[in-house]
Design an enzyme around this catalytic site. Sequence first.
Site, short mmCIF file in Angstrom:
data_model
loop_
_atom_site.label_atom_id
_atom_site.label_comp_id
_atom_site.label_asym_id
_atom_site.label_seq_id
_atom_site.Cartn_x
_atom_site.Cartn_y
_atom_site.Cartn_z
CE LYS A 153 -2.61 -0.45 3.67
NZ LYS A 153 -3.47 -0.22 4.86
CE LYS A 211 -6.37 -4.30 2.03
NZ LYS A 211 -5.26 -4.00 2.98
#
Length: 236
Positions: free
Chosen positions: A27, A85
């Site tokens: 991320k 995600k």
Amino acid sequence: MILLVSPKDVAEAYEAIEGGADIIDVKNPPEGSLGANFPWVIKETREATPEGMLVSAAIGDVPYKPGTVTLAALGATVSGADYIKVGLYGTRSYQEALDVMKNVTKAVKAVGENKIVVAAGYADAYRVGGVDPLVIPRVARDAGCDVAMLDTAVKDGKTLFDHMSIELLKEFVEETHKYGMKCALAGSIKIEEIPMLKEINCDIVGVRGAACTKGDRNEGRIQKDLVKEIVKVCKE
């Protein structure tokens, strides 16, 4: 319980791997709770991660723009991510969230049936106008996702438990399991809070700050010794 750790670069990924994390989740913290990193960072992380260990990629705290989000999901998939995600930040209703996730699932599964699609809502959705977090399991089920997840949208030191009671979180987990999916929970979770997630049968716990120096998701760096401590709590 499975531990997902979120590095922002390959050096941090090595620390997470050596610390014993189960899933390496790429991320980009400056871009938000589920901030998306660059395709080459996902690719480099996949190459650095042992075969058989899963790599996840967050594709952003996304708007209600299904086409844009689907392209981002495809980019993460072809860059080597096993888990995709999606942070349902800008979706205001069940229908909008479903619209995004159905298209993401279609694109991701066309590349690989074994790819794992994660519909992520926010425990503090009321602060950003997002979809009700308790709707997420139904969205995930109806869109053909594999995992229903909750995180926190605003990173201000408050944790998942500041926004939802353990009773509501248990309800989220149980509904997700009823639909035959896995459940993931994150949101500035502290190491001492992890046993509560185990008690409600959460499948996957996601951390970044708890694995970083000074507990700081933005300025800190993931360290393997901190990861090892979290792994111990998850597995005991």
